[in-house]
Design an enzyme around this catalytic site. Sequence first.
Site, mmCIF file in Angstrom:
data_model
loop_
_atom_site.group_PDB
_atom_site.id
_atom_site.type_symbol
_atom_site.label_atom_id
_atom_site.label_comp_id
_atom_site.label_asym_id
_atom_site.label_seq_id
_atom_site.Cartn_x
_atom_site.Cartn_y
_atom_site.Cartn_z
ATOM 1 N N HIS A 169 0.873 -1.171 0.000
ATOM 2 C CA HIS A 169 0.000 0.000 0.000
ATOM 3 C C HIS A 169 0.907 1.216 0.000
ATOM 4 C CE1 HIS A 169 -3.685 2.312 0.950
ATOM 5 N NE2 HIS A 169 -2.796 3.155 1.431
ATOM 6 N N CYS A 170 0.807 2.030 -1.026
ATOM 7 C CA CYS A 170 1.711 3.163 -1.155
ATOM 8 C C CYS A 170 1.003 4.454 -0.748
ATOM 9 C CB CYS A 170 2.192 3.270 -2.599
ATOM 10 S SG CYS A 170 3.424 4.559 -2.822
ATOM 11 N N PRO A 171 1.393 5.091 0.357
ATOM 12 C CA PRO A 171 0.734 6.348 0.726
ATOM 13 C C PRO A 171 1.057 7.481 -0.235
ATOM 14 C CG PRO A 171 2.513 5.827 2.259
ATOM 15 C CD PRO A 171 2.400 4.684 1.337
ATOM 16 N N GLY A 174 -1.445 7.150 -2.696
ATOM 17 C CA GLY A 174 -2.773 7.112 -2.097
ATOM 18 C C GLY A 174 -3.602 5.926 -2.507
ATOM 19 N N ASN A 175 -2.972 4.774 -2.766
ATOM 20 C CA ASN A 175 -3.713 3.604 -3.222
ATOM 21 C C ASN A 175 -2.861 2.362 -2.980
ATOM 22 O OD1 ASN A 175 -5.821 2.205 -4.373
ATOM 23 N ND2 ASN A 175 -5.582 3.053 -6.422
#
Lengths: 343, 158
Positions: A169-171, A174-175
């Site tokens: 999950h890559c902040p 944002g997804n």
Amino acid sequence: MSAVMMVSKKAVRRWEKLPGRNTFCCDGRVMMARQKGVFYLTLVLIVGTCSLFFSFECPYLALHLSPAIPVFAALLFLFVLAMLLRTSFSDPGVLPRALPDEAAFIEMEIEATNGSVPAGQRPPPRIRNVQINNQIVKLKYCYTCKIFRPPRASHCSICDNCVERFDHHCPWVGNCVGKRNYRYFYLFTLSLSLLTIYIFSFDIVHIVMRSMKTGFVSALKETPGTYPFRTVVVCFFTLWSVVGLTGFHTYLISLNQTTNEDIKGSWSGKNRVQNPYSHKNVLKNCCEVLCGPVYPSVLDRRGLLESSAIKGIQPAATATVSKSTDSVQQISVSRLVLHSLHC
Amino acid sequence: MATEFHNLQELRHSASLATKVFIQRDYTEGTVCKFQTKFPAELDSRIERSLFEDTVKTLNNYYAEAEKIGGQSYLEGCLACATAYVIFLCMETRYEKVLKKISKYIQEQNEKIYAPRGLLITDPIERGMRVIEISVFEDRGSSGSSSGSSSTSSSSGR
């Protein structure tokens, strides 16, 4: 009962009823995680840095070196933005949760395999073994989605969804990064690395050229917007982190591994299973990940769910306004099924 | 088309859902979309084994065609990358084209083979490509056990 019932149909799109912690925009066309703060920061950094480059250095470079320099930078910048938005806005490969019938069927199968558990004992973990390319892979049961997760799928706790070929999950985008948007994520990091290197090198060329004409200190005074803040802080740090990330993902792609598998050490170690998904050929692995088919989303976000709002208009009766009641749904379910047969 | 539709409609109105059978995915070749051809025991009395296996094998072939990594997929990938994937806003991907073919095939199989036997196949894409759901109906006249009309939201409008 003399209540006047008004039944008005309001079409509801499926994304409005999807479980999980996602936000949807543009009537279901855009799908993101709930926390978007870091994504906005990414946008600001990229757009801000590039606009400073275009406004301060490009006129000088276009005049003294070549007009192709800003043109190429603009193309690269647009490509970076396109890849970022594509990664952030698309469905990463979310698996829809099992409907009650399917969940009950799986429960029955589990009970049949495990047999009856004596009281007081913990039931055995819900695991299914499958053989993939002569290696035994364990499929785990997801208690939230009520399914046995396909191989390489994992449940993202931030978005509360099972995602196929879950990477991480890559902040920053944002997804989640999964099967459907991994190649866009990789191209984003790659093109961002190239853009950062490009801007960083032309920053240096620019300052060198100006220094040769007017001296180092006055050159710094002439372009306050660029030096030292943007070049040193933003470009330098971005360079090392983004280039490092691109290198890491290039390594993963060449081995056909996901970040999730790398962190868990699924395929490393002596007694562990070897990666059954790798073609043992770097070129084939890269081609499969980057040039493979474009998978469609199995999450029907924009499909229509019919729902009725029932209003009771009478002083005595309590006014009940509900978006969908079970009885109404049962009556209209056969019509809905016919709709689905017809499509 | 209207007459076949009428038969499926009759199926829903005059028959009640007895049970649902779920054909699981076959992961022996990796993560490619492939379904098990093992014949479920619940369908033993309802349909011939060969017909069922044909249906599943044809579906597997369609999915294999959609996911094939070869010249066409490279071309599509490179062309799309060169246009920053904007081209997918106006062009249908190969996978989507095959999914349409699959949907037509399932509709046809339901009309010709499964509905007359009181069965109904649901397109796997509506179940997240995890299972092929086959609904088994009992005629209301017979004394078979019935669980009432389906109250699950197994319907979708597209």
